[in-house]
Write an enzyme that holds these catalytic residues in place. Structure first.
Site, short mmCIF file in Angstrom:
data_model
loop_
_atom_site.label_atom_id
_atom_site.label_comp_id
_atom_site.label_asym_id
_atom_site.label_seq_id
_atom_site.Cartn_x
_atom_site.Cartn_y
_atom_site.Cartn_z
NE ARG A 1 -25.02 49.24 9.46
CZ ARG A 1 -24.07 48.33 9.27
NH1 ARG A 1 -23.53 48.14 8.08
NH2 ARG A 1 -23.66 47.58 10.28
CD GLU B 1 -29.71 47.48 4.00
OE1 GLU B 1 -29.45 46.61 4.85
OE2 GLU B 1 -28.88 48.23 3.52
CG HIS C 1 -26.19 45.09 4.28
ND1 HIS C 1 -26.79 45.99 5.10
CD2 HIS C 1 -24.92 44.94 4.75
CE1 HIS C 1 -25.94 46.37 6.04
NE2 HIS C 1 -24.80 45.75 5.85
P1 NAP Z 1 -13.86 52.28 11.82
O1 NAP Z 1 -12.55 51.59 11.87
O2 NAP Z 1 -14.44 52.86 13.06
O3 NAP Z 1 -13.77 53.39 10.69
C1 NAP Z 1 -14.72 54.37 10.50
C2 NAP Z 1 -14.04 55.62 10.01
O4 NAP Z 1 -15.05 56.63 9.78
C3 NAP Z 1 -13.06 56.20 11.02
O5 NAP Z 1 -11.83 56.37 10.39
C4 NAP Z 1 -13.66 57.54 11.45
O6 NAP Z 1 -12.63 58.49 11.57
C5 NAP Z 1 -14.57 57.87 10.26
N1 NAP Z 1 -15.69 58.70 10.68
C6 NAP Z 1 -16.56 58.48 11.72
N2 NAP Z 1 -17.43 59.49 11.82
C7 NAP Z 1 -17.11 60.36 10.82
C8 NAP Z 1 -17.64 61.60 10.40
N3 NAP Z 1 -18.66 62.15 11.04
N4 NAP Z 1 -17.06 62.22 9.35
C9 NAP Z 1 -16.01 61.67 8.71
N5 NAP Z 1 -15.46 60.49 9.05
C10 NAP Z 1 -16.01 59.85 10.10
O7 NAP Z 1 -14.99 51.30 11.27
P2 NAP Z 1 -14.87 50.12 10.19
O8 NAP Z 1 -14.62 48.85 10.91
O9 NAP Z 1 -13.95 50.53 9.10
O10 NAP Z 1 -16.40 50.09 9.68
C11 NAP Z 1 -17.00 51.24 9.15
C12 NAP Z 1 -18.48 51.04 8.92
O11 NAP Z 1 -18.68 50.25 7.77
C13 NAP Z 1 -19.23 50.29 10.02
O12 NAP Z 1 -19.58 51.12 11.11
C14 NAP Z 1 -20.45 49.78 9.29
O13 NAP Z 1 -21.52 50.72 9.36
C15 NAP Z 1 -19.97 49.68 7.84
N6 NAP Z 1 -19.87 48.27 7.41
C16 NAP Z 1 -20.63 47.84 6.38
C17 NAP Z 1 -20.55 46.53 5.97
C18 NAP Z 1 -21.37 46.02 4.83
O14 NAP Z 1 -21.71 44.85 4.82
N7 NAP Z 1 -21.69 46.85 3.86
C19 NAP Z 1 -19.70 45.63 6.63
C20 NAP Z 1 -18.93 46.11 7.67
C21 NAP Z 1 -19.02 47.42 8.05
P3 NAP Z 1 -12.76 59.73 12.58
O15 NAP Z 1 -13.28 59.17 13.87
O16 NAP Z 1 -11.40 60.28 12.65
O17 NAP Z 1 -13.72 60.69 11.95
#
Ligand code: NAP
Length: 323
Positions: free
Chosen positions: A237, A266, A285
């Site tokens: 994000r 955005e 995005h």
């Molecule tokens: P996820 O499975 O929850 O993965 C997020 C990862 O980030 C987890 O492994 C978590 O590990 C880590 N994390 C969370 N807080 C952290 C911190 N403070 N420091 C370091 N690592 C941290 O989520 P996902 O499904 O992969 O999606 C991730 C994000 O991508 C979404 O929340 C969204 O914002 C973004 N996204 C963007 C798009 C786009 O169109 N560009 C599309 C989909 C998603 P730990 O909890 O162990 O720290």
């Protein structure tokens, strides 16, 4: 009596039909945003809301006294004030997993485009600038066998690490608060401190959710730590990065290039100085934006909503609101 839900944007007919099979509903199926008076009227009686990106906070919930559930068509749910929702007992659901592979493809498109300067050189050819002796002017950097540091190795990070390891022979490292053993076992991913990852990676990818902890987690100090040859990719994000610092880092050559799917504001403002830099690749995005994946996301969100408002157990309640 059936529950009543409001769908605040156009969705595929199949998703609407699923909701129609279980609920009374209204849908705002125009491109322009829902007018405030329509939203107010709908919220005064809705038990459920299907949305994407709409801010759900205490003020919003006050206007929605009957609301039981909000289902967002996205995996990111930083627009949910989960404390306010918990206080009101409102369920929040999201759409994990169905978009992992599509977002991972887009991340690789950004990695390859920034490394091989695809948009810049596309322009160069179309502008008729291609000359026989230009060889070195067109050089990029290799992606294959380079090192990729993933900040936020979760569901999407995993799909990216798989491509990196088996598609491109890359060395993968990651920074998470907790260990992700499956990525270590399957892709040889090495867990590092954030500083070590920043210092050693050829490609630095930000893929965390947006939370208070990750807001502006990459700023001046972090760009200063990266290699001068590093390429920075953000598909998380926009507010996870200090954009002013990123602009400075790219302009002053602290890092080589960036690939950005997300921005602090955005749609991005046309006068954002990042847009003037030749070493930035931008897309609007579009991480999950393929017809197939957006359809799957809408279907999952519709199923989540129906289960939540009919007393079932939706599988995708956001972690902060799951018991
Ligand atoms: P996820 O499975 O929850 O993965 C997020 C990862 O980030 C987890 O492994 C978590 O590990 C880590 N994390 C969370 N807080 C952290 C911190 N403070 N420091 C370091 N690592 C941290 O989520 P996902 O499904 O992969 O999606 C991730 C994000 O991508 C979404 O929340 C969204 O914002 C973004 N996204 C963007 C798009 C786009 O169109 N560009 C599309 C989909 C998603 P730990 O909890 O162990 O720290």
């Amino acid at each position: 009596m059936k529950p009543y839900v409001f769908i605040d944007r156009p969705i595929p007919g199949e998703a609407e039909a699923h909701i129609a099979g279980h609920c009374d509903y209204s849908i705002w199926d125009r491109k322009e945003p829902v007018p405030p008076e329509t939203l107010r009227e709908q919220l005064s009686r809705a038990n459920g809301l299907l949305t994407s990106g709409r801010r759900i906070d205490a003020g919003f919930l006050e206007a929605a006294p009957m609301l039981k559930a909000v289902s967002t068509i996205s995996v990111g749910y930083n627009h949910f004030d989960t404390a306010a929702m918990k206080a009101r007992g409102v369920i929040g659901t999201h759409t994990p997993d169905v978009l992992n592979e599509t977002v991972a493809d887009l991340v690789f498109a950004l990695i390859l485009s920034a490394a091989r300067r695809i948009p810049e050189l596309d322009r160069y050819v179309k502008d008729g600038l291609w000359k026989p002796a230009d060889n070195e002017k067109l050089f990029g950097v290799d992606v294959h066998h380079a090192s990729l540091g993933i900040i936020g190795m979760g569901r999407i990070g995993d799909a990216i690490a798989r491509r990196a390891k088996f598609g491109f022979g890359m060395n993968v490292s990651y920074f998470n608060r907790s260990r992700r053993e499956s990525a270590e076992r399957e892709y040889g991913a090495v867990r590092m401190s954030l500083d070590e990852l920043l210092r050693t990676s050829d490609f630095v990818l930000l893929m965390t959710p947006l939370t208070p902890e990750t807001t502006r987690m990459i700023g001046r100090d972090q760009f200063r730590m990266m290699k001068e040859s590093a390429i920075f990719i953000n598909a998380s994000r926009g507010p996870t990065v200090d954009e002013e610092a990123l602009t400075e880092a790219l302009r002053e050559g602290w890092i080589r290039a960036a690939g950005l799917d997300v921005f602090e504001r955005e749609p991005v403002s046309p006068d954002n100085p990042l847009l003037e830099l030749p070493n930035v690749v931008t897309v609007p995005h579009i991480g999950s934006a393929t017809a197939r994946t957006r359809f799957d996301m809408a279907m999952l969100a519709a199923r989540n909503l129906v289960l939540a408002v009919t007393g079932g157990t939706p599988p995708n309640v956001v972690p902060e609101l799951a018991d």
